[in-house]
Design an enzyme around this catalytic site. Structure first.
Site, PDB file in Angstrom:
ATOM      1  N   ASP A   1       0.813  -1.222   0.000  1.00 42.00           N
ATOM      2  CA  ASP A   1       0.000   0.000   0.000  1.00 42.00           C
ATOM      3  C   ASP A   1       0.848   1.274   0.000  1.00 42.00           C
ATOM      4  O   ASP A   1       2.061   1.239   0.224  1.00 42.00           O
ATOM      5  CB  ASP A   1      -0.948  -0.008   1.217  1.00 42.00           C
ATOM      6  CG  ASP A   1      -0.256  -0.421   2.513  1.00 42.00           C
ATOM      7  OD1 ASP A   1       0.974  -0.344   2.584  1.00 42.00           O
ATOM      8  OD2 ASP A   1      -0.948  -0.826   3.449  1.00 42.00           O
TER       9      ASP A   1
ATOM     10  N   ASN B   1      -6.979  -2.160  14.259  1.00 46.01           N
ATOM     11  CA  ASN B   1      -8.402  -2.439  13.995  1.00 46.01           C
ATOM     12  C   ASN B   1      -8.579  -3.688  13.127  1.00 46.01           C
ATOM     13  O   ASN B   1      -9.654  -3.927  12.598  1.00 46.01           O
ATOM     14  CB  ASN B   1      -9.070  -1.230  13.328  1.00 46.01           C
ATOM     15  CG  ASN B   1      -8.459  -0.913  11.958  1.00 46.01           C
ATOM     16  OD1 ASN B   1      -7.488  -1.543  11.547  1.00 46.01           O
ATOM     17  ND2 ASN B   1      -9.031   0.056  11.260  1.00 46.01           N
TER      18      ASN B   1
ATOM     19  N   HIS C   1      -6.934  -4.332  10.258  1.00 49.61           N
ATOM     20  CA  HIS C   1      -6.712  -4.194   8.816  1.00 49.61           C
ATOM     21  C   HIS C   1      -5.446  -4.921   8.394  1.00 49.61           C
ATOM     22  O   HIS C   1      -4.517  -5.137   9.171  1.00 49.61           O
ATOM     23  CB  HIS C   1      -6.710  -2.727   8.365  1.00 49.61           C
ATOM     24  CG  HIS C   1      -5.494  -1.925   8.709  1.00 49.61           C
ATOM     25  ND1 HIS C   1      -5.552  -0.590   9.020  1.00 49.61           N
ATOM     26  CD2 HIS C   1      -4.173  -2.236   8.776  1.00 49.61           C
ATOM     27  CE1 HIS C   1      -4.327  -0.130   9.238  1.00 49.61           C
ATOM     28  NE2 HIS C   1      -3.481  -1.113   9.103  1.00 49.61           N
TER      29      HIS C   1
ATOM     30  N   GLU D   1      -9.480  -1.661   5.385  1.00 47.87           N
ATOM     31  CA  GLU D   1     -10.118  -1.256   6.635  1.00 47.87           C
ATOM     32  C   GLU D   1     -11.455  -1.977   6.812  1.00 47.87           C
ATOM     33  O   GLU D   1     -12.147  -2.237   5.814  1.00 47.87           O
ATOM     34  CB  GLU D   1     -10.391   0.255   6.590  1.00 47.87           C
ATOM     35  CG  GLU D   1      -9.139   1.112   6.423  1.00 47.87           C
ATOM     36  CD  GLU D   1      -8.433   1.386   7.728  1.00 47.87           C
ATOM     37  OE1 GLU D   1      -8.182   0.432   8.496  1.00 47.87           O
ATOM     38  OE2 GLU D   1      -8.128   2.556   7.988  1.00 47.87           O
TER      39      GLU D   1
HETATM   40  C1  GLP Z   1      -0.153   0.002   8.486  1.00 48.95           C
HETATM   41  C2  GLP Z   1       0.061  -0.512   7.054  1.00 48.95           C
HETATM   42  C3  GLP Z   1       0.144  -2.002   7.053  1.00 48.95           C
HETATM   43  C4  GLP Z   1       0.936  -2.419   8.270  1.00 48.95           C
HETATM   44  C5  GLP Z   1       0.060  -2.217   9.487  1.00 48.95           C
HETATM   45  C6  GLP Z   1       0.793  -2.415  10.810  1.00 48.95           C
HETATM   46  O1  GLP Z   1      -1.097   0.989   8.550  1.00 48.95           O
HETATM   47  N1  GLP Z   1      -0.940  -0.128   6.131  1.00 48.95           N
HETATM   48  O2  GLP Z   1       0.721  -2.443   5.845  1.00 48.95           O
HETATM   49  O3  GLP Z   1       1.276  -3.758   8.175  1.00 48.95           O
HETATM   50  O4  GLP Z   1      -0.583  -0.974   9.424  1.00 48.95           O
HETATM   51  O5  GLP Z   1       1.610  -1.333  11.105  1.00 48.95           O
HETATM   52  P1  GLP Z   1       2.668  -1.336  12.300  1.00 48.95           P
HETATM   53  O6  GLP Z   1       3.628  -2.426  12.014  1.00 48.95           O
HETATM   54  O7  GLP Z   1       3.288   0.019  12.269  1.00 48.95           O
HETATM   55  O8  GLP Z   1       1.910  -1.603  13.567  1.00 48.95           O
END
Ligand code: GLP
Length: 259
Positions: free
Chosen positions: A80, A149, A151, A156
């Site tokens: 993403d 959440n 995702h 989402e």
């Molecule tokens: C982010 C990204 C994801 C990521 C997830 C966890 O928003 N869109 O690709 O894997 O949320 O993020 P983090 O590792 O900073 O907790």
């Protein structure tokens, strides 16, 4: 129903990173001998930061010839990107990936792919990105983190299992979670992103979900104990045959495992 994931719980974040890297390094070794390996699916986020750091250290120890084979044959697609940020913007996932892997490994821009967040038409860009992945046969090994959440990528809740690569609106929860790179101001976090859908993620050959730290304990327990539901997008991973879940004790605190 048999437990759908191969579960690896490690005693702390360092053990988790090293155990996952043992498996990932092995898969990269096999990749250099494969005739036409599928692209690697990469994630951004804080969970991945120490993993990419550790990976670079390991790859630096590879014999020169093997490293060169890996480097020249490298092809990855990230999950993403924020809409509205230039590739060079320090807060973009493109810049995160360039600093984490692109620069240290010496990869060409077309080897380390992300959706173009500064394109004119994000919907069109999402279609192009998904078609590009299909052109290479779909993702081989897919690395994933999880949002607070539930995702995956930026899918989402609510999100069905057939959602494909598209432009999405980010939830308040996600903008808050990711505000650390935006002066801790959720309002500065872009409102939209382009993300691979559950469809492309579930079409990958093998999935590795990495969950670290106590702040992920609630969502990990929900994921493990939940049925598949639009309200918890990560739960759709239970429909995939090869999911490896890597978690540390902190993240697994609320999980009840019945043998
Ligand atoms: C982010 C990204 C994801 C990521 C997830 C966890 O928003 N869109 O690709 O894997 O949320 O993020 P983090 O590792 O900073 O907790």
């Amino acid at each position: 129903m048999p437990f759908p994931f191969t579960l690896n719980i490690l005693s702390g974040p360092n053990k988790l990173q090293e155990a996952f890297l043992d498996a990932f390094e092995e898969s990269l070794r096999k990749r250099i001998f494969a005739t036409s390996p599928r692209p690697i699916g990469l994630a951004s986020g804080e969970t991945m930061r120490p993993i990419y750091k550790g990976l670079i250290l390991r790859l630096q120890k590879w014999p020169r010839e093997d490293f060169e084979k890996l480097r020249s044959g490298w092809l990855s697609f990230n999950l993403d990107e924020y809409v509205g940020l230039a590739k060079s913007d320090k807060r973009s996932f493109s810049d995160f990936m360039f600093c984490s892997l692109g620069k240290p490994l010496g990869l060409a821009p077309n080897q380390l792919n992300l959706p173009n967040g500064s394109c004119e038409d994000p919907e069109e860009e999402a279609i192009r990105y998904s078609e590009e992945i299909s052109r290479f046969g779909g993702i081989g090994i897919q690395l994933l983190g999880i949002g607070l959440n539930g995702h995956i990528g930026f899918n989402e809740p609510p999100c069905g299992l057939d959602a494909s690569c598209r432009e999405v609106f980010l939830s308040e929860a996600t903008r808050k979670q990711n505000s650390i790179h935006f002066k801790d101001e959720p309002n500065l976090v872009p409102t939209k992103a382009i993300t691979l859908g559950m469809k492309e993620i579930l079409e990958s050959e093998e999935i590795h979900l990495i969950v670290s730290g106590s702040r992920k304990a609630r969502i990990l327990a929900s994921l493990i104990h939940s049925e598949c539901t639009d309200l918890l997008p990560a739960s759709w991973l239970k429909t995939h045959k090869r999911v490896f879940l890597w978690a540390d004790h902190e993240a697994s605190m609320q999980v009840e495992i019945n043998n």
